[in-house]
Design an enzyme around this catalytic site. Structure first.
Site, PDB file in Angstrom:
ATOM      1  N   GLU A  87       0.940  -1.279  -0.032  1.00 57.75           N
ATOM      2  CA  GLU A  87       0.004  -0.099  -0.073  1.00 57.75           C
ATOM      3  C   GLU A  87       0.878   1.506   0.178  1.00 57.75           C
ATOM      4  O   GLU A  87       0.565   2.314  -0.776  1.00 57.75           O
ATOM      5  CB  GLU A  87      -0.916   0.120   1.101  1.00 57.75           C
ATOM      6  N   ASP A  88       2.099   1.402   0.833  1.00 55.14           N
ATOM      7  CA  ASP A  88       2.577   2.467   1.155  1.00 55.14           C
ATOM      8  C   ASP A  88       4.000   2.498   0.337  1.00 55.14           C
ATOM      9  O   ASP A  88       4.449   3.685   0.368  1.00 55.14           O
ATOM     10  CB  ASP A  88       3.158   2.870   2.658  1.00 55.14           C
TER      11      ASP A  88
END
Ligand code: MN
Length: 713
Positions: free
Chosen positions: A76-77
């Site tokens: 996600e990051d």
């Protein structure tokens, strides 16, 4: 900050033979991809996955789960991809990371409370592996403990989501320590004043209370020892949130909540549980409504214990749980499902079945020493019969498996259902046949021209949608029968030469409807259209009212014949939009199933079915024609007549009969004549299943030697 070493040490403490290479690799990778990222606390981002992995290690998870904890935010990051994770750490780790990422991507915050249960179920349904939820919970716990760095608005939002969704999930998993910690953190951010008052109150009486706990523990232990029961007694404060709940339920101030202390008595056998209960009740007065025997009546998740509340030595109310060591292990080691009882929600029958896996799990747990083996056995399918999908506004809706956009449309509003023509799922157009999947975002496309049809009943899985569709069809059928009834009655009035212009609007008809106990003229017309009431009967009553002489009405016998015909012949044909209609087959063209047919409204007899090419129909009043179609599931037989012209040779009749018989058609009648030019003419009347069946017979007959012509009559 937690170090990698702390985690591997923790793992080796409960699983000395564990290979921690995967965890070490995950650490190095996570450090690399999160490099340069900073948490709001000012700490390097890596501190977060490390803390999450540490929580998982404290929960005695396996190395795959802990590696997934270290990697949980990478997709996600950071620039990391799922493929890369899979290549480096294997499919199992990748699957968990993927699951956590999917849940994190969903926006659950700021939803209404009533949605919480559906969201919890959706999260469970999306987690093919129980470890996905465990990582997600560890993630949430660490985020909650560092929530102070967020702005107040965000704090409340996240705390609310945690309280509605994640704390109950932890409870459902049976991880009570986590549930309590999450709840207390939520209380701190949502009701800081109350939190602090409870804290002060507990701190104020700390010394006093600790002395009290010690005394009670000793009193119970020695009392039981006198009776030869070796017991381990624990005493603790209830957590803040449960005190807060009690305050709210009973409208109390923090210093008015007395039963903030709970005791647990652990003994060696079930027999001793009941004995201990007896001795405790002999010492202190029990509060009758508060006694629960979960030993003889275990909770569905196998939780067993005796619960009692007594008035203690200084008048303090104390809750005491009594259980065996084995029961204590089941209750403590978690993955149990208390939450629905604690929250006062009644469990559904099917929910109970779904928790059968838990029982199996607990049995496994007792026989397995290796956590890896244990965790591998806990792949789950908690909700095999349900799917959870989003509305465009982010609301979660629950449907039975196999549900389609039609169910979704009717769950919004009947009108949306009646006019739905398709749907967009995750932005892509799908047909009404599409089966919804958990996590889908569904948007319904409507059109004023779209309306339900009978095949929707096959596509709809929810009772609500099916009922609405049926209602719509019935209403539609009723309207069509009213129209048909009106047409029949108007023609009948004209036939009888009654002076009654616009008869269906006439007051006299209203009177007749009343006399025949119908609520309205429409009801009467509908019954005429359905063929349930004879227009002759209505005409007779109109005549009486108009003072016109009565004509002969059909007698009982002819009415009966109609009914019998309807039963036998009417079956198998479906009039578009009109069920249960008086239907018979025309004698002129004998239409067969599969052939193109058309219906003709016959006065007082409902509908006669003709072949589309029938001469009678060509010259008929087009206003009286109705569209009809065959009901394919029908098992009835139909009459067909054939004329077979052949050269007159010996045995030809036998050959023809044998072909018909071989094809399973029943010969009703046969006539044979010979012409002067030595030709044989055979007339056969037989029962066939349908048009196709008849044609198979005709084709075979044509192949016979000496056959000149096969004609259908
Ligand atoms: Mn995270």
């Amino acid at each position: 900050m937690i170090r990698l070493n702390d985690i591997t040490k923790e793992i080796l403490s409960y699983h000395p033979k564990a290979d921690t290479t995967l965890v070490e690799k995950a650490y190095v990778y996570s450090a690399k991809v999160h490099q340069g990222q900073i948490r709001l606390s000012g700490e390097p981002y890596l501190s977060h996955p490390l803390e999450v992995a540490h929580i998982l290690a404290q929960m005695k998870m396996d190395v795959v789960c802990i590696a997934a904890g270290l990697l949980h935010d990478t997709i996600e990051d950071t620039k990391a991809t799922l493929e890369e994770i899979e290549t480096l750490f294997g499919p199992e780790t990748a699957r968990i990371v993927d699951g956590v990422t999917k849940i994190s991507k969903m926006q659950f915050s700021n939803r209404e409370q009533r949605q919480a249960e559906n969201i919890r179920k959706m999260i469970l349904a999306m987690s093919s592996d129980i470890r996905v939820i465990l990582v997600k919970l560890a993630d949430r716990l660490h985020n909650m403990s560092t929530l102070g760095y967020h702005p107040p608005e965000k704090q409340r939002l996240i705390a609310k989501e945690t309280l509605d969704i994640y704390a109950p999930l932890a409870g459902r998993m049976g991880i009570y320590w986590m549930k309590s910690r999450l709840e207390d953190l939520c209380l701190y951010y949502l009701e800081p004043a109350i939190y602090n008052r409870i804290k002060e109150e507990i701190a104020r009486k700390r010394g006093e209370r600790e002395k009290f706990i010690k005394e009670v523990r000793q009193t119970i232990a020695s009392k039981l020892e006198q009776h030869g029961i070796k017991a381990h007694v624990k005493g603790r404060h209830k957590h803040f949130y449960s005190i807060y709940k009690k305050m709210r339920e009973q409208n109390l101030a923090p210093n008015q909540v007395y039963d903030v202390v709970a005791f647990r008595v652990i003994v060696n056998s079930i027999k001793e549980c009941y004995e201990a209960l007896g001795h405790i009740h002999a010492m202190w007065k029990p509060i009758p409504q508060r006694f629960k025997d979960y030993i003889s009546l275990p909770k569905p998740n196998m939780y067993q214990s005796l619960h009692t509340t007594v008035v203690g030595p200084v008048g303090e109310i104390m809750e005491i749980q009594i259980r065996t060591w084995e029961m204590d292990a089941v209750a403590e080691q978690g993955i149990a499902a208390h939450w629905k009882y604690k929250e006062g929600v009644k469990a559904k029958e099917s929910d109970e079945e779904q928790f059968a896996w838990l029982r199996q799990l607990l049995e496994y747990h007792q026989s397995l020493k290796d956590p890896v083996e244990f965790l591998e056995s806990v792949r789950m399918d908690l909700f095999p019969n349900e799917v959870y999908v989003f509305t465009p506004k982010g609301e979660v809706k629950e449907f039975p498996k196999g549900a389609t956009p039609i169910d979704f449309a009717y769950s919004i509003h009947s009108e949306v259902g009646h006019h739905c023509m398709g749907a967009k799922v995750n932005g892509r157009m799908v047909s009404l046949k599409y089966q919804l999947k958990t996590g889908d975002m569904v948007e319904i496309i409507t059109s004023s021209k779209a309306h339900p049809s009978k095949d929707w009943l096959e596509l709809a899985k929810t009772p609500r949608a099916r009922n609405r569709i049926r209602q719509w069809i019935n209403r539609q059928e009723r309207q069509e029968s009213i129209a048909l009834g009106k047409a029949i009655l108007e023609r009948e009035v004209a036939e009888a030469k009654l002076d009654l212009p616009n008869p269906t609007k006439n007051e006299l008809l209203q009177e007749v409807a009343k006399e025949l106990s119908f609520h309205s003229v429409d009801d009467l017309l509908a019954q005429i259209g359905f063929g349930k009431i004879s227009p002759k009967q209505v005409i007779g009553r109109l005549r009486t009212r108009l003072g016109v002489k009565e004509e002969k009405v059909p007698g009982f016998v002819s009415k009966l014949v109609h009914k019998l015909k309807r039963r036998k012949e009417g079956h198998g044909i479906q009039v578009r939009g009109v069920g249960d209609m008086l239907v018979r087959f025309a004698n002129c063209c004998h239409p067969l199933p599969g052939e193109d047919v058309v219906g003709y409204i016959t006065r007082g007899r409902g509908i006669t079915v003709h072949h589309k090419g029938c001469k009678q129909i060509m010259s008929a009043d087009p206003d009286r024609l109705v569209e009809i179609s065959w009901n394919s599931s029908d098992e009835e037989v139909y009459l067909a007549k054939l004329r077979i012209t052949s050269l007159d040779r010996k045995g030809i009749l036998a050959d023809i009969s044998s072909i018909i018989a071989k094809r399973d058609a029943n010969i009703i009648q046969a006539e044979v004549t010979t012409t002067s030019d030595k030709k044989g003419i055979a007339l056969f009347t037989m029962e066939v299943k349908d048009y196709e069946h008849l044609h198979q017979i005709i084709d075979e007959l044509k192949k016979l030697k000496n056959i000149l012509l096969v004609e259908r009559l």
